[in-house]
Design a protein around this motif. Structure first.
Motif, PDB file in Angstrom:
ATOM      1  N   ARG A 136       0.833  -1.210   0.000  1.00 32.43           N
ATOM      2  CA  ARG A 136       0.000   0.000   0.000  1.00 32.43           C
ATOM      3  C   ARG A 136       0.866   1.257   0.000  1.00 32.43           C
ATOM      4  N   ALA A 137       1.961   1.208   0.762  1.00 31.25           N
ATOM      5  CA  ALA A 137       2.849   2.373   0.819  1.00 31.25           C
ATOM      6  C   ALA A 137       3.494   2.628  -0.542  1.00 31.25           C
ATOM      7  N   LEU A 138       3.928   1.562  -1.206  1.00 32.00           N
ATOM      8  CA  LEU A 138       4.542   1.719  -2.524  1.00 32.00           C
ATOM      9  C   LEU A 138       3.534   2.264  -3.533  1.00 32.00           C
ATOM     10  N   ILE A 139       2.324   1.732  -3.510  1.00 31.40           N
ATOM     11  CA  ILE A 139       1.294   2.191  -4.435  1.00 31.40           C
ATOM     12  C   ILE A 139       0.964   3.656  -4.182  1.00 31.40           C
ATOM     13  N   SER A 140       0.949   4.050  -2.905  1.00 30.40           N
ATOM     14  CA  SER A 140       0.596   5.431  -2.573  1.00 30.40           C
ATOM     15  C   SER A 140       1.634   6.425  -3.075  1.00 30.40           C
ATOM     16  N   ARG A 141       2.842   5.954  -3.383  1.00 35.17           N
ATOM     17  CA  ARG A 141       3.886   6.856  -3.879  1.00 35.17           C
ATOM     18  C   ARG A 141       3.926   6.923  -5.405  1.00 35.17           C
ATOM     19  N   LEU A 142       3.091   6.143  -6.072  1.00 37.60           N
ATOM     20  CA  LEU A 142       3.049   6.206  -7.529  1.00 37.60           C
ATOM     21  C   LEU A 142       2.375   7.505  -7.986  1.00 37.60           C
ATOM     22  N   PRO A 143       2.703   7.973  -9.185  1.00 41.20           N
ATOM     23  CA  PRO A 143       1.928   9.076  -9.779  1.00 41.20           C
ATOM     24  C   PRO A 143       0.456   8.687  -9.864  1.00 41.20           C
ATOM     25  N   GLU A 144      -0.426   9.689  -9.878  1.00 43.35           N
ATOM     26  CA  GLU A 144      -1.859   9.440  -9.713  1.00 43.35           C
ATOM     27  C   GLU A 144      -2.426   8.446 -10.732  1.00 43.35           C
ATOM     28  N   ARG A 145      -2.102   8.634 -12.006  1.00 46.11           N
ATOM     29  CA  ARG A 145      -2.686   7.779 -13.035  1.00 46.11           C
ATOM     30  C   ARG A 145      -2.125   6.367 -12.972  1.00 46.11           C
ATOM     31  N   GLN A 146      -0.850   6.240 -12.615  1.00 47.94           N
ATOM     32  CA  GLN A 146      -0.288   4.904 -12.412  1.00 47.94           C
ATOM     33  C   GLN A 146      -0.983   4.205 -11.244  1.00 47.94           C
ATOM     34  N   ARG A 147      -1.241   4.969 -10.187  1.00 48.16           N
ATOM     35  CA  ARG A 147      -1.939   4.393  -9.033  1.00 48.16           C
ATOM     36  C   ARG A 147      -3.318   3.889  -9.448  1.00 48.16           C
ATOM     37  N   ALA A 148      -4.027   4.679 -10.243  1.00 46.59           N
ATOM     38  CA  ALA A 148      -5.353   4.275 -10.705  1.00 46.59           C
ATOM     39  C   ALA A 148      -5.275   2.991 -11.524  1.00 46.59           C
ATOM     40  N   ALA A 149      -4.260   2.887 -12.387  1.00 48.10           N
ATOM     41  CA  ALA A 149      -4.115   1.692 -13.220  1.00 48.10           C
ATOM     42  C   ALA A 149      -3.900   0.448 -12.368  1.00 48.10           C
ATOM     43  N   ASP A 168     -10.716   6.467 -19.389  1.00 48.76           N
ATOM     44  CA  ASP A 168     -10.931   7.226 -20.614  1.00 48.76           C
ATOM     45  C   ASP A 168      -9.666   7.248 -21.468  1.00 48.76           C
ATOM     46  N   MET A 169      -9.033   6.060 -21.613  1.00 51.41           N
ATOM     47  CA  MET A 169      -7.808   5.929 -22.391  1.00 51.41           C
ATOM     48  C   MET A 169      -7.994   4.848 -23.446  1.00 51.41           C
ATOM     49  N   ASN A 170      -7.191   4.907 -24.519  1.00 44.77           N
ATOM     50  CA  ASN A 170      -7.198   3.768 -25.430  1.00 44.77           C
ATOM     51  C   ASN A 170      -6.348   2.651 -24.826  1.00 44.77           C
ATOM     52  N   ILE A 171      -6.529   1.433 -25.339  1.00 44.16           N
ATOM     53  CA  ILE A 171      -5.931   0.268 -24.692  1.00 44.16           C
ATOM     54  C   ILE A 171      -4.409   0.317 -24.730  1.00 44.16           C
ATOM     55  N   LYS A 172      -3.808   0.808 -25.840  1.00 46.38           N
ATOM     56  CA  LYS A 172      -2.346   0.848 -25.921  1.00 46.38           C
ATOM     57  C   LYS A 172      -1.770   1.834 -24.913  1.00 46.38           C
ATOM     58  N   ALA A 173      -2.392   2.988 -24.787  1.00 47.34           N
ATOM     59  CA  ALA A 173      -1.906   3.975 -23.822  1.00 47.34           C
ATOM     60  C   ALA A 173      -2.045   3.448 -22.399  1.00 47.34           C
ATOM     61  N   PHE A 174      -3.170   2.743 -22.115  1.00 49.72           N
ATOM     62  CA  PHE A 174      -3.353   2.196 -20.778  1.00 49.72           C
ATOM     63  C   PHE A 174      -2.290   1.144 -20.475  1.00 49.72           C
ATOM     64  N   GLU A 175      -2.030   0.256 -21.421  1.00 52.12           N
ATOM     65  CA  GLU A 175      -1.055  -0.807 -21.178  1.00 52.12           C
ATOM     66  C   GLU A 175       0.347  -0.238 -20.972  1.00 52.12           C
ATOM     67  N   SER A 176       0.663   0.853 -21.668  1.00 51.72           N
ATOM     68  CA  SER A 176       1.942   1.529 -21.448  1.00 51.72           C
ATOM     69  C   SER A 176       2.001   2.118 -20.040  1.00 51.72           C
ATOM     70  N   LEU A 177       0.905   2.738 -19.624  1.00 52.81           N
ATOM     71  CA  LEU A 177       0.830   3.290 -18.265  1.00 52.81           C
ATOM     72  C   LEU A 177       0.971   2.197 -17.218  1.00 52.81           C
ATOM     73  N   LEU A 178       0.266   1.087 -17.418  1.00 49.28           N
ATOM     74  CA  LEU A 178       0.328  -0.035 -16.469  1.00 49.28           C
ATOM     75  C   LEU A 178       1.732  -0.612 -16.422  1.00 49.28           C
ATOM     76  N   PHE A 179       2.382  -0.725 -17.574  1.00 51.76           N
ATOM     77  CA  PHE A 179       3.758  -1.221 -17.640  1.00 51.76           C
ATOM     78  C   PHE A 179       4.676  -0.385 -16.762  1.00 51.76           C
ATOM     79  N   ARG A 180       4.562   0.945 -16.886  1.00 49.50           N
ATOM     80  CA  ARG A 180       5.411   1.839 -16.094  1.00 49.50           C
ATOM     81  C   ARG A 180       5.103   1.717 -14.606  1.00 49.50           C
ATOM     82  N   ALA A 181       3.818   1.582 -14.291  1.00 49.00           N
ATOM     83  CA  ALA A 181       3.428   1.455 -12.878  1.00 49.00           C
ATOM     84  C   ALA A 181       3.989   0.180 -12.276  1.00 49.00           C
TER      85      ALA A 181
END
Length: 201
Positions: A136-149, A168-181
């Motif tokens: 939970r602590a690690l997730i709380s330090r993620l940028p907001e959109r990464q945390r949401a993902a 409200d993202m396309n699937i490729k952009a979301f998967e890139s965001l999730l990858f970074r998170a």
């Protein structure tokens, strides 16, 4: 039209009728929508914010958005076959992200640096430790959109396509965001104090 009793209408038609009644300022229909969806919204908001007070505020604000926007949903014809849960998830996530951004500006906390991750990601570690304070602590330090993902994918267990829609993202952009998170979380797990050196495979 016998739309007074939503029990006589099934599936998405039932929620369409519910939105029509809310648009007509039917308070009983609004209470029904709260009873159906508030728990889900509160859970998402709590996972993102980390405290019940903010989650309560976000849930209430999201429901008020439904009250305010119901007439517009009807006008635009979007209520035909409308399912409320995906729309409310999107509103909840956006409200939480906005609140996190305000909190970040006020506290001036820096984000965890991101880097490309070519190794297997931290799926097992996330699932194994999702109830733990460290996760939970690690997730709380993620940028907001990464945390949401992460919240939508691991805690709400949404498929990537549904999580992308909720943000409200396309699937490729979301998967890139999730990858970074996930990469940031993997690094966080590896750098966690007390972790045994060389424990990662």
């Amino acid at each position: 039209m016998s739309g007074d009793s939503p029990r006589h209408v099934s599936g998405s038609n039932e929620e369409t009728e519910l939105v029509r009644r809310i648009a007509a300022r039917d308070e009983e229909a609004f209470r029904d929508a709260i009873a159906r969806h508030a728990t889900l919204m509160h859970r998402i908001a709590y996972r993102m914010m980390g405290n019940a007070h903010d989650a309560d505020d976000i849930t209430q604000e999201a429901m008020l958005r439904l009250w305010d926007h119901a007439p517009r949903l009807i006008e635009k014809g979007r209520a035909a076959g409308l399912k409320l849960a995906p729309w409310l998830k999107r509103v909840t996530v956006n409200l939480a992200i906005d609140r996190l951004r305000v909190a970040k500006r006020l506290s001036a906390n820096a984000d965890i640096p991101e880097q490309v991750d070519h190794e297997p990601l931290a799926d097992a570690a996330i699932e194994r430790r999702e109830e733990g304070q460290a996760a939970r602590a690690l997730i709380s330090r993620l940028p907001e959109r990464q945390r949401a993902a992460i919240v939508l994918t691991y805690y709400e267990e949404l498929p990537n396509a549904e999580a992308a829609d909720a943000m409200d993202m396309n699937i490729k952009a979301f998967e890139s965001l999730l990858f970074r998170a996930r990469a940031a979380l993997r690094r966080g797990f590896e750098n966690e104090p007390g972790r045994v050196e060389g424990g990662a495979s």
